[in-house]
Design a protein around this motif. Structure first.
Motif, PDB file in Angstrom:
ATOM      1  N   GLN A 259      -4.308  49.907 -11.192  1.00 52.98           N
ATOM      2  CA  GLN A 259      -3.301  50.871 -10.743  1.00 52.98           C
ATOM      3  C   GLN A 259      -1.988  50.154 -10.392  1.00 52.98           C
ATOM      4  OE1 GLN A 259      -5.138  52.917  -7.478  1.00 52.98           O
ATOM      5  NE2 GLN A 259      -6.304  54.308  -8.806  1.00 52.98           N
TER       6      GLN A 259
ATOM      7  N   LYS B 210      -0.282  49.123 -13.570  1.00 50.55           N
ATOM      8  CA  LYS B 210       0.333  50.292 -14.201  1.00 50.55           C
ATOM      9  C   LYS B 210       1.619  50.652 -13.467  1.00 50.55           C
ATOM     10  CE  LYS B 210      -0.542  55.087 -15.393  1.00 50.55           C
ATOM     11  NZ  LYS B 210      -1.431  56.233 -15.245  1.00 50.55           N
ATOM     12  N   ARG B 211       1.587  50.651 -12.150  1.00 49.65           N
ATOM     13  CA  ARG B 211       2.776  50.962 -11.343  1.00 49.65           C
ATOM     14  C   ARG B 211       3.874  49.921 -11.584  1.00 49.65           C
ATOM     15  NH1 ARG B 211       6.163  54.431  -9.592  1.00 49.65           N
ATOM     16  NH2 ARG B 211       7.064  53.969  -7.580  1.00 49.65           N
ATOM     17  N   GLU B 212       3.481  48.655 -11.675  1.00 46.53           N
ATOM     18  CA  GLU B 212       4.448  47.587 -11.958  1.00 46.53           C
ATOM     19  C   GLU B 212       5.110  47.811 -13.321  1.00 46.53           C
ATOM     20  OE1 GLU B 212       4.681  42.705 -12.089  1.00 46.53           O
ATOM     21  OE2 GLU B 212       2.729  43.684 -12.203  1.00 46.53           O
ATOM     22  N   ASP B 213       4.326  48.183 -14.320  1.00 46.73           N
ATOM     23  CA  ASP B 213       4.877  48.462 -15.654  1.00 46.73           C
ATOM     24  C   ASP B 213       5.853  49.640 -15.603  1.00 46.73           C
ATOM     25  OD1 ASP B 213       3.378  46.396 -16.718  1.00 46.73           O
ATOM     26  OD2 ASP B 213       1.785  47.706 -17.505  1.00 46.73           O
ATOM     27  N   GLU B 214       5.495  50.683 -14.852  1.00 48.67           N
ATOM     28  CA  GLU B 214       6.380  51.839 -14.713  1.00 48.67           C
ATOM     29  C   GLU B 214       7.691  51.438 -14.041  1.00 48.67           C
ATOM     30  OE1 GLU B 214       4.021  54.586 -12.477  1.00 48.67           O
ATOM     31  OE2 GLU B 214       2.817  55.184 -14.217  1.00 48.67           O
ATOM     32  N   LEU B 215       7.583  50.632 -12.998  1.00 45.76           N
ATOM     33  CA  LEU B 215       8.785  50.187 -12.285  1.00 45.76           C
ATOM     34  C   LEU B 215       9.656  49.304 -13.172  1.00 45.76           C
ATOM     35  CD1 LEU B 215       7.326  49.468  -8.738  1.00 45.76           C
ATOM     36  CD2 LEU B 215       8.799  51.377  -9.415  1.00 45.76           C
TER      37      LEU B 215
ATOM     38  N   GLU C 142       9.871  49.473 -16.396  1.00 43.47           N
ATOM     39  CA  GLU C 142      10.500  50.366 -17.366  1.00 43.47           C
ATOM     40  C   GLU C 142      11.697  51.080 -16.735  1.00 43.47           C
ATOM     41  OE1 GLU C 142      11.373  51.996 -20.886  1.00 43.47           O
ATOM     42  OE2 GLU C 142       9.820  50.494 -20.549  1.00 43.47           O
ATOM     43  N   LYS C 143      11.543  51.528 -15.491  1.00 41.51           N
ATOM     44  CA  LYS C 143      12.662  52.156 -14.793  1.00 41.51           C
ATOM     45  C   LYS C 143      13.812  51.174 -14.620  1.00 41.51           C
ATOM     46  CE  LYS C 143      10.432  55.796 -12.105  1.00 41.51           C
ATOM     47  NZ  LYS C 143      10.194  56.330 -10.761  1.00 41.51           N
TER      48      LYS C 143
END
Length: 116
Positions: free
Chosen positions: A27, A30-35, A37-38
């Motif tokens: 998790q 995944k959150r690190e990847d989302e951040l 990307e942002k």
């Protein structure tokens, strides 16, 4: 037998803890990847905004230079016209003096003729 059951329970708990830790780590990844990307999106937006700002600045500088040139040309034209007007005034003043002088001469001549 009791020890086997205890080992099974401990093993199950360890496996559960391991699974839970692995789930949390996934998790977080995944959150690190989302951040990330942002962040890439924000950097792209920032780059676009900087480019737009640069273009606007260039356009403003060009317009300012054109306005300054126009002001300079207007000042030069004004100065030329002022000098021409002053020369014309001077010429008219001299012409007026000449006419006045001629008038005084004629008046004097007429007086002399009348006196004779």
């Amino acid at each position: 037998e009791c020890e086997e059951k205890l080992e099974a329970v401990v093993s199950t708990q360890s496996t559960g803890r391991y699974d839970r830790a692995r789930e949390i780590i996934n998790q977080m990844r995944k959150r690190e990847d989302e951040l990330e990307e942002k962040i890439r999106g924000y950097l792209a937006d920032l780059s676009t905004a900087e480019e737009n700002t640069r273009l606007i600045k260039e356009e403003c500088e060009e317009k300012l230079e054109a306005a300054n040139n126009k002001i300079e040309m207007t000042s030069v034209d004004y100065e030329k016209e002022r000098v021409m007007m002053e020369a014309q005034i001077k010429r008219l003043e001299l012409e007026s003096k000449s006419w006045h002088s001629k008038f005084l001469d004629k008046e004097s001549s007429e007086r002399e003729l009348i006196a004779i």
